[in-house]
Write a protein that holds these residues in place. Structure first.
Motif, PDB file in Angstrom:
ATOM      1  N   GLU A  42       0.844  -1.210   0.000  1.00 30.72           N
ATOM      2  CA  GLU A  42       0.000   0.000   0.000  1.00 30.72           C
ATOM      3  C   GLU A  42       0.875   1.254   0.000  1.00 30.72           C
ATOM      4  O   GLU A  42       0.587   2.223  -0.690  1.00 30.72           O
ATOM      5  N   LEU A  43       1.955   1.201   0.784  1.00 31.58           N
ATOM      6  CA  LEU A  43       2.810   2.389   0.919  1.00 31.58           C
ATOM      7  C   LEU A  43       3.625   2.678  -0.351  1.00 31.58           C
ATOM      8  O   LEU A  43       3.815   3.840  -0.707  1.00 31.58           O
ATOM      9  N   VAL A  44       4.117   1.640  -1.026  1.00 32.64           N
ATOM     10  CA  VAL A  44       4.964   1.885  -2.217  1.00 32.64           C
ATOM     11  C   VAL A  44       4.125   2.132  -3.467  1.00 32.64           C
ATOM     12  O   VAL A  44       4.609   2.716  -4.437  1.00 32.64           O
ATOM     13  N   GLY A  45       2.871   1.669  -3.450  1.00 32.46           N
ATOM     14  CA  GLY A  45       1.996   1.862  -4.606  1.00 32.46           C
ATOM     15  C   GLY A  45       2.443   1.048  -5.812  1.00 32.46           C
ATOM     16  O   GLY A  45       3.409   0.283  -5.735  1.00 32.46           O
ATOM     17  N   GLU A  46       1.757   1.240  -6.923  1.00 33.65           N
ATOM     18  CA  GLU A  46       2.058   0.447  -8.125  1.00 33.65           C
ATOM     19  C   GLU A  46       3.398   0.831  -8.753  1.00 33.65           C
ATOM     20  O   GLU A  46       3.964   0.076  -9.534  1.00 33.65           O
ATOM     21  N   GLU A  47       3.907   2.012  -8.413  1.00 28.61           N
ATOM     22  CA  GLU A  47       5.214   2.438  -8.947  1.00 28.61           C
ATOM     23  C   GLU A  47       6.358   1.788  -8.176  1.00 28.61           C
ATOM     24  O   GLU A  47       7.509   1.840  -8.606  1.00 28.61           O
ATOM     25  N   GLY A  48       6.082   1.235  -7.021  1.00 30.10           N
ATOM     26  CA  GLY A  48       7.137   0.661  -6.188  1.00 30.10           C
ATOM     27  C   GLY A  48       7.207  -0.848  -6.315  1.00 30.10           C
ATOM     28  O   GLY A  48       6.565  -1.452  -7.177  1.00 30.10           O
ATOM     29  N   LYS A  49       8.018  -1.442  -5.436  1.00 27.71           N
ATOM     30  CA  LYS A  49       8.187  -2.899  -5.483  1.00 27.71           C
ATOM     31  C   LYS A  49       8.429  -3.438  -4.076  1.00 27.71           C
ATOM     32  O   LYS A  49       9.226  -2.856  -3.320  1.00 27.71           O
ATOM     33  N   VAL A  50       7.747  -4.522  -3.762  1.00 27.55           N
ATOM     34  CA  VAL A  50       7.953  -5.199  -2.470  1.00 27.55           C
ATOM     35  C   VAL A  50       8.476  -6.608  -2.759  1.00 27.55           C
ATOM     36  O   VAL A  50       7.794  -7.392  -3.422  1.00 27.55           O
ATOM     37  N   ASP A  65      -2.842 -14.659  -1.276  1.00 22.69           N
ATOM     38  CA  ASP A  65      -4.307 -14.495  -1.159  1.00 22.69           C
ATOM     39  C   ASP A  65      -4.641 -13.099  -0.647  1.00 22.69           C
ATOM     40  O   ASP A  65      -5.552 -12.439  -1.166  1.00 22.69           O
ATOM     41  N   LEU A  66      -3.914 -12.672   0.394  1.00 26.09           N
ATOM     42  CA  LEU A  66      -4.187 -11.359   0.987  1.00 26.09           C
ATOM     43  C   LEU A  66      -3.942 -10.235  -0.033  1.00 26.09           C
ATOM     44  O   LEU A  66      -4.714  -9.275  -0.134  1.00 26.09           O
ATOM     45  N   LEU A  67      -2.871 -10.389  -0.804  1.00 25.38           N
ATOM     46  CA  LEU A  67      -2.549  -9.360  -1.803  1.00 25.38           C
ATOM     47  C   LEU A  67      -3.581  -9.348  -2.924  1.00 25.38           C
ATOM     48  O   LEU A  67      -4.031  -8.280  -3.354  1.00 25.38           O
ATOM     49  N   LYS A  74       0.287  -6.691  -7.905  1.00 28.78           N
ATOM     50  CA  LYS A  74       1.105  -6.204  -9.025  1.00 28.78           C
ATOM     51  C   LYS A  74       2.490  -5.722  -8.577  1.00 28.78           C
ATOM     52  O   LYS A  74       3.492  -5.971  -9.252  1.00 28.78           O
ATOM     53  N   GLN A  75       2.551  -5.034  -7.447  1.00 26.81           N
ATOM     54  CA  GLN A  75       3.829  -4.450  -7.022  1.00 26.81           C
ATOM     55  C   GLN A  75       4.637  -5.374  -6.107  1.00 26.81           C
ATOM     56  O   GLN A  75       5.622  -4.934  -5.513  1.00 26.81           O
TER      57      GLN A  75
END
Ligand SMILES: C[S@@+](CC[C@H](N)C(=O)[O-])C[C@H]1O[C@@H](n2cnc3c(N)ncnc32)[C@H](O)[C@@H]1O
Length: 167
Positions: A42-50, A65-67, A74-75
């Motif tokens: 949520e914090l990094v958004g679609e522009e970020g990566k986890v 599942d949670l994601l 996506k991120q």
């Protein structure tokens, strides 16, 4: 009466919220049931990566599942590997890293993080970390093996030279 004290996870999320920005590249070294991975996504958004690591397929399935449920997949890159191997998978420098140690809540309590691989992962995280980056460790010592891991991590981290973190 309202309780203003934060528990360890709440405090770690408070720090993450202050530190992590849209577009950041971050690492969850212990995906577990995916709560930290979701929060980071949520914090990094679609522009970020986890990047999220776990050695148990059950944990990665719960995280996936949670994601999916929250449209955050996506991120995120979920990796079934010991976090001691992060340097084989992480391609960018990291803005923030979190370790939430111990066993998978609701899972097998005998599969726990262990000091040797945790410290290897911690060393590798520091190598990959940007100069202004942050590493958060949430350590539990109540379960068997937890106290030993806590002592090893505190011993290692309290001897770090904050002016010159090179390994
Ligand atoms: C306390 S849980 C993590 C909780 C999780 N961050 C969450 O938000 O739900 C610890 C996790 O570490 C995982 N783990 C144990 N040893 C590991 C290792 N060497 N590398 C990566 N993950 C490991 C366990 O399988 C377990 O799922």
């Amino acid at each position: 009466m309202q309780n203003d004290f934060l528990n360890a996870v709440e405090f770690s999320h408070y720090l993450l919220e202050k530190e992590v920005e849209i577009g950041d590249v971050v690492l969850d070294a212990t995906a577990g049931n995916g709560h930290d991975t979701k929060f980071l996504a949520e914090l990094v958004g679609e522009e970020g990566k986890v990047y999220a690591f776990d050695i148990q397929q059950e944990a990665l399935d719960n995280t996936a599942d949670l994601l999916e449920t929250n449209s955050l997949a996506k991120q995120c890159k979920l990796i079934k590997s010991d976090h001691a191997e992060i340097d084989k998978y992480v391609e960018e420098d990291l803005d923030t890293v979190i370790f939430n140690l111990g066993y998978l809540p609701g899972g097998n309590k005998e599969i726990i993080t262990k000091s040797e691989s945790t410290i290897t992962a911690l060393k590798k995280s520091l190598k990959l970390l940007k100069e202004t980056g942050l590493v958060i460790l949430v350590i539990y010592s109540g379960h068997q093996g937890g106290e030993k891991e806590k002592e090893s991590i505190l011993n290692y981290s309290s001897n770090l030279d904050y002016k010159n973190i090179m390994f």
